[in-house]
Scaffold this motif. Sequence first.
Motif, PDB file in Angstrom:
ATOM      1  N   THR A 136       0.866  -1.190   0.000  1.00 56.20           N
ATOM      2  CA  THR A 136       0.000   0.000   0.000  1.00 56.20           C
ATOM      3  C   THR A 136       0.899   1.235   0.000  1.00 56.20           C
ATOM      4  N   SER A 141      -1.765   8.042  -1.579  1.00 52.13           N
ATOM      5  CA  SER A 141      -2.289   7.731  -2.897  1.00 52.13           C
ATOM      6  C   SER A 141      -3.302   8.803  -3.294  1.00 52.13           C
ATOM      7  N   ASP A 156       1.156   8.138  -6.595  1.00 56.78           N
ATOM      8  CA  ASP A 156       1.387   7.437  -5.339  1.00 56.78           C
ATOM      9  C   ASP A 156       2.763   7.810  -4.799  1.00 56.78           C
ATOM     10  N   SER A 195      -9.508  12.401  -4.537  1.00 57.92           N
ATOM     11  CA  SER A 195      -9.192  11.555  -3.395  1.00 57.92           C
ATOM     12  C   SER A 195      -7.716  11.649  -3.039  1.00 57.92           C
ATOM     13  N   LYS A 250      -5.498   9.457  -0.206  1.00 57.55           N
ATOM     14  CA  LYS A 250      -5.538   8.503   0.904  1.00 57.55           C
ATOM     15  C   LYS A 250      -4.177   8.381   1.557  1.00 57.55           C
ATOM     16  N   LYS A 289      -2.261   5.972   3.778  1.00 60.81           N
ATOM     17  CA  LYS A 289      -2.316   4.560   4.179  1.00 60.81           C
ATOM     18  C   LYS A 289      -3.748   4.026   4.179  1.00 60.81           C
ATOM     19  N   GLY A 290      -4.461   4.362   3.125  1.00 64.17           N
ATOM     20  CA  GLY A 290      -5.813   3.835   2.962  1.00 64.17           C
ATOM     21  C   GLY A 290      -6.926   4.725   3.504  1.00 64.17           C
ATOM     22  N   ASP A 291      -6.596   5.689   4.359  1.00 59.76           N
ATOM     23  CA  ASP A 291      -7.638   6.555   4.917  1.00 59.76           C
ATOM     24  C   ASP A 291      -7.843   7.803   4.064  1.00 59.76           C
ATOM     25  N   GLU A 292      -9.087   8.041   3.672  1.00 60.84           N
ATOM     26  CA  GLU A 292      -9.397   9.198   2.832  1.00 60.84           C
ATOM     27  C   GLU A 292      -9.218  10.508   3.600  1.00 60.84           C
TER      28      GLU A 292
END
Length: 329
Positions: free
Chosen positions: A2, A6, A30, A67, A69, A71-74
């Motif tokens: 991940t 991103s 990224d 968007s 993110k 580490k995956g959190d928006e």
Amino acid sequence: MTPVLSVKDMTVRFSTPEGPVSAVNGVSFDILKGECVGIVGESGSGKSQTFMAVMGLLASNGKATGSAKFKGDELVGMKRDKLNTIRGSKMTMIFQDPMTSLTPHLKISRQLTEVLVLHKGMSERDARAKALIMLDRVKIPDAKRRLDQYPHEFSGGMRQRVMIAMALICEPELLIADEPSTALDVTVQAQILELMQELRAQGNMSIVMITHDLGVVAGLCNRVMVMYAGEFCETASVDEIFHDPQHPYTRGLVGSIPRLDKPGEERLTAIRGQPPNLQHLPKGCTFQERCDYVFDRCIAERPKLLAFAEGRGKSCHLKGFDAKGEVLR
Ligand SMILES: Nc1ncnc2c1ncn2[C@@H]1O[C@H](COP(=O)(O)OP(=O)(O)O)[C@@H](O)[C@H]1O
Ligand SMILES: [Mg+2]
């Protein structure tokens, strides 16, 4: 793996009395763990606002869509409370002017320890010990005494170091450095860059280095993203950017670096013309008016940033340039 950060289709618009300003126009990228990415481009190209949007720090007349993110959190639209658990500790930013992040009436010690006490639940005493270590690490002499001073008692270069210490004290996973040495004199600039190099070598922190100076990225970064009029026009490794640039704008940037190693060839071909007005972007390529290779398609259709080789992308309708610098159509 991940990515640490991103970003997808991010735009930033500012509303002004003269109409909307399109500062960032749909960027996607990224940032991976441990890499150091240079963001280069002329002043006004949208470098800072891209990352101000990521940090949730746009001016009140600005709005981000798309968007981002961590580490995956928006992050876009994240509630302030939650955002504050990430920024300033897991993701930190250093600015060109240290006074924008230092509070004038608070001692350095307090400014360094606050985040540790608040975010990491450390005792004042442990936090102070850690602050001391950080000041040493950014090479502030006589750190123990310095800790109890106020920002105005520090020179510009030392203040910049304090800000770097502040940005690093929580051991962030992502450090965004926005022209951290631009306002400093050449010697201090070199010291700050050396410090950044050391930090990069020490940890597995990811670094985004924003600069208008390609020279700065040469020694520090492994990857470069070139920004023009709110979009990335070329992304590549540092080596490829310097030795095989494929977007005409990148070629112009690389061509305008003074060659200290070859004094006879110190051509300084600044790129002719001006960047487009962000209030009236053309339909086609945003670089068309300054490009020596413009053809019909460039005027009709905005090129997208597309991958053309392993780890490389460009937004240009030309096929590219060969090793001799001849254009391929
Ligand atoms: N608060 C604002 N209101 C209107 N326009 C803004 C505001 N902040 C930045 N801009 C515009 O956004 C564009 C991109 O700015 P910026 O990201 O700061 O450029 P860079 O960091 O590449 O020099 C610039 O044209 C700038 O004038
Ligand atoms: Mg900037």
